[in-house]
Design a protein around this motif. Structure first.
Motif, PDB file in Angstrom:
ATOM      1  N   GLY A  51       0.813  -1.022  -0.034  1.00 55.00           N
ATOM      2  CA  GLY A  51      -0.068   0.107  -0.024  1.00 55.00           C
ATOM      3  C   GLY A  51       0.784   1.349   0.112  1.00 55.00           C
ATOM      4  N   ASP A  52       2.018   1.292   0.780  1.00 59.31           N
ATOM      5  CA  ASP A  52       2.646   2.524   0.835  1.00 59.31           C
ATOM      6  C   ASP A  52       3.294   2.595  -0.533  1.00 59.31           C
ATOM      7  OD1 ASP A  52       2.381   2.712   3.508  1.00 59.31           O
ATOM      8  OD2 ASP A  52       3.978   1.771   4.171  1.00 59.31           O
ATOM      9  N   LEU A  53       4.006   1.430  -1.385  1.00 60.91           N
ATOM     10  CA  LEU A  53       4.167   1.558  -2.542  1.00 60.91           C
ATOM     11  C   LEU A  53       3.434   2.157  -3.576  1.00 60.91           C
ATOM     12  CD1 LEU A  53       6.670  -1.567  -2.771  1.00 60.91           C
ATOM     13  CD2 LEU A  53       7.494   0.749  -2.645  1.00 60.91           C
ATOM     14  N   ARG A  54       2.257   1.767  -3.420  1.00 62.11           N
ATOM     15  CA  ARG A  54       1.186   2.253  -4.423  1.00 62.11           C
ATOM     16  C   ARG A  54       0.911   3.679  -4.025  1.00 62.11           C
ATOM     17  NH1 ARG A  54      -1.397  -2.824  -3.714  1.00 62.11           N
ATOM     18  NH2 ARG A  54      -2.523  -2.235  -1.810  1.00 62.11           N
ATOM     19  N   THR A  55       0.913   4.166  -3.070  1.00 68.57           N
ATOM     20  CA  THR A  55       0.582   5.785  -2.522  1.00 68.57           C
ATOM     21  C   THR A  55       1.858   6.317  -3.354  1.00 68.57           C
ATOM     22  OG1 THR A  55      -0.426   5.006  -0.853  1.00 68.57           O
ATOM     23  CG2 THR A  55       0.334   7.234  -0.639  1.00 68.57           C
ATOM     24  N   LEU A  56       3.106   5.954  -2.829  1.00 65.96           N
ATOM     25  CA  LEU A  56       4.467   6.421  -3.427  1.00 65.96           C
ATOM     26  C   LEU A  56       4.301   6.728  -4.906  1.00 65.96           C
ATOM     27  CD1 LEU A  56       7.278   7.859  -3.130  1.00 65.96           C
ATOM     28  CD2 LEU A  56       7.988   5.468  -3.193  1.00 65.96           C
ATOM     29  N   ILE A  57       4.151   5.531  -5.785  1.00 65.95           N
ATOM     30  CA  ILE A  57       4.057   5.612  -7.053  1.00 65.95           C
ATOM     31  C   ILE A  57       2.928   6.563  -7.607  1.00 65.95           C
ATOM     32  CG2 ILE A  57       3.904   4.199  -9.066  1.00 65.95           C
ATOM     33  CD1 ILE A  57       5.193   2.082  -7.721  1.00 65.95           C
ATOM     34  N   SER A  58       1.840   6.398  -7.050  1.00 71.52           N
ATOM     35  CA  SER A  58       0.631   7.238  -7.392  1.00 71.52           C
ATOM     36  C   SER A  58       0.805   8.657  -7.434  1.00 71.52           C
ATOM     37  CB  SER A  58      -0.582   6.742  -6.936  1.00 71.52           C
ATOM     38  OG  SER A  58      -0.588   6.890  -5.553  1.00 71.52           O
ATOM     39  N   GLY A  59       1.425   9.051  -6.239  1.00 73.85           N
ATOM     40  CA  GLY A  59       1.653  10.376  -5.775  1.00 73.85           C
ATOM     41  C   GLY A  59       3.011  11.025  -6.631  1.00 73.85           C
ATOM     42  N   THR A  60       3.703   9.926  -7.022  1.00 73.77           N
ATOM     43  CA  THR A  60       4.956  10.424  -7.942  1.00 73.77           C
ATOM     44  C   THR A  60       4.354  10.814  -9.361  1.00 73.77           C
ATOM     45  OG1 THR A  60       6.601   9.523  -6.651  1.00 73.77           O
ATOM     46  CG2 THR A  60       6.943  10.006  -9.013  1.00 73.77           C
ATOM     47  N   PHE A  61       3.625  10.195 -10.104  1.00 72.06           N
ATOM     48  CA  PHE A  61       2.908  10.376 -11.314  1.00 72.06           C
ATOM     49  C   PHE A  61       1.996  11.239 -11.315  1.00 72.06           C
ATOM     50  CE2 PHE A  61       4.686   6.067 -12.131  1.00 72.06           C
ATOM     51  CZ  PHE A  61       5.250   6.263 -13.146  1.00 72.06           C
ATOM     52  N   SER A  62       1.118  11.507 -10.255  1.00 72.50           N
ATOM     53  CA  SER A  62       0.151  12.737 -10.188  1.00 72.50           C
ATOM     54  C   SER A  62       0.832  13.936  -9.966  1.00 72.50           C
ATOM     55  CB  SER A  62      -0.874  12.409  -8.839  1.00 72.50           C
ATOM     56  OG  SER A  62      -0.092  12.466  -7.520  1.00 72.50           O
ATOM     57  N   PHE A  63       2.188  13.856  -9.155  1.00 76.91           N
ATOM     58  CA  PHE A  63       2.980  15.229  -8.953  1.00 76.91           C
ATOM     59  C   PHE A  63       3.293  15.562 -10.520  1.00 76.91           C
ATOM     60  CE2 PHE A  63       6.746  17.450  -8.226  1.00 76.91           C
ATOM     61  CZ  PHE A  63       6.253  18.788  -7.476  1.00 76.91           C
ATOM     62  N   SER A  64       3.916  14.894 -11.120  1.00 71.72           N
ATOM     63  CA  SER A  64       4.459  14.943 -12.449  1.00 71.72           C
ATOM     64  C   SER A  64       3.561  15.139 -13.465  1.00 71.72           C
ATOM     65  CB  SER A  64       5.521  13.753 -12.829  1.00 71.72           C
ATOM     66  OG  SER A  64       4.516  12.602 -12.951  1.00 71.72           O
TER      67      SER A  64
END
Length: 321
Positions: free
Chosen positions: A308-321
């Motif tokens: 769950g932490d990894l999904r949050t990190l990846i989704s947050g990275t792509f949404s920020f970019s």
């Protein structure tokens, strides 16, 4: 004639001992055709190790108040240091064809290697205790595993690891070495260095034996104790769903324990009696390179919270970019 012979022997001994400034790391293979393959393979494994463990650290960085995630960030950092102590020098040696490592560089490798492997060992014990408290004493978990205790356990483990490595390193400084300083390994391992010494290594051997038994058997006994009580508690859970949920909280850690101790036993116990030094070096790849590379995958695949932490990190990275 006898006086001349004794002087000649003394001169030869003084020429063959001490004054060491460099060692030769023979590596895994001396075949020139295999060097590009080894370079590409170990460079890829090193990059995967660093990136995988960095992802784990970044994923849990916002949840360090949780003991499980707090403890998990430290093995990932130690694994990065572990491989960075060994693999970059190995890659440089393969690329340049120069197998020389200075005495200071060799001793530095010995020191940080011992710090990291001891720290890994103690961290696995701490994480086993954390799972034991979480499953066997869930009502008191927040009280027992408070931030102060978690921090003290990490600092105590680091202190033990540093003192252990420092003691071994200082003992090596008092040894004298012969001229033929070829190490049949891809990094400076303490046992291989002791074999090159011309002076008596009895104290070094005794120290290594005692510390290995103390820091090996002690933490492993703690892990076995913790999981014996954990399994006993899980078996008393009536529902199958409850048992599966409880198992999922420590399955990843148990997998890493088997991987860590399995490779250590395979390399440092059985191989000492059955394998040649060069084959032992090949076997050491599992312990020093493969295990730190695989650990992030084990933690992320077997732990729902980390996924769950990894999904949050990846989704947050792509949404920020």
């Amino acid at each position: 004639m006898s006086l001349f012979s004794s002087r000649l022997i003394n001169n030869m001994e003084s020429e063959n001992q001490t004054g060491v400034s460099e060692f030769l790391l023979l590596g895994l293979s001396e075949d020139p055709e295999l060097q590009p393959l080894l370079f590409g393979l170990f460079l890829s494994m090193y990059l995967v190790t660093v990136l995988g463990n960095l992802l784990i650290i970044l994923a849990v960085s916002s949840h360090l108040h949780t003991p499980m995630r707090f403890f998990l960030s430290h093995p990932s950092f130690v694994d990065i240091c572990f491989t960075s102590t060994i693999v970059p020098k190995m890659l440089v040696n393969i690329q340049t064809g120069n197998k020389v490592i200075t005495d200071a560089g060799c001793l530095t490798q010995v020191y940080f290697f011992m710090v990291c492997i001891c720290m890994d060992n103690l961290l696995l014990t701490i994480m086993a205790y954390d799972r034991y408290v979480a499953i066997c004493h869930p009502l008191y978990y927040a009280i027992i595993m408070n931030p102060r205790l978690c921090g003290l356990m990490i600092l105590f483990s680091l202190f033990i690891s540093i003192m252990n490595a420092l003691l071994h390193s200082l003992m090596v400084l008092h040894l004298s070495f012969c001229i033929d300083l070829k190490i049949p390994h891809f990094f400076c391992e303490l046992a291989q260095i002791l074999r090159l010494a011309c002076s008596d290594t009895l104290l070094n051997d005794i120290l290594m034996y005692l510390v290995t038994r103390l820091l090996g058997v002690g933490p492993l006994s703690g892990i076995i104790f913790s999981y014996t009580h954990i399994v006993s508690s899980i078996l008393r859970i009536p529902s199958i769903g409850g048992k599966y949920k409880a198992f999922s909280t420590f399955g990843s850690h148990l997998s890493v324990v088997f991987l860590f101790y399995g490779t250590c036993v395979g390399v440092y116990l059985s191989s000492a009696a059955t394998l040649s030094p060069r084959r032992r070096a090949v076997a050491s790849v599992m312990n020093t390179v493969v295990t730190p590379m695989v650990n992030p995958s084990v933690y992320s695949l077997r732990n729902r919270a980390i996924k769950g932490d990894l999904r949050t990190l990846i989704s947050g990275t792509f949404s920020f970019s």
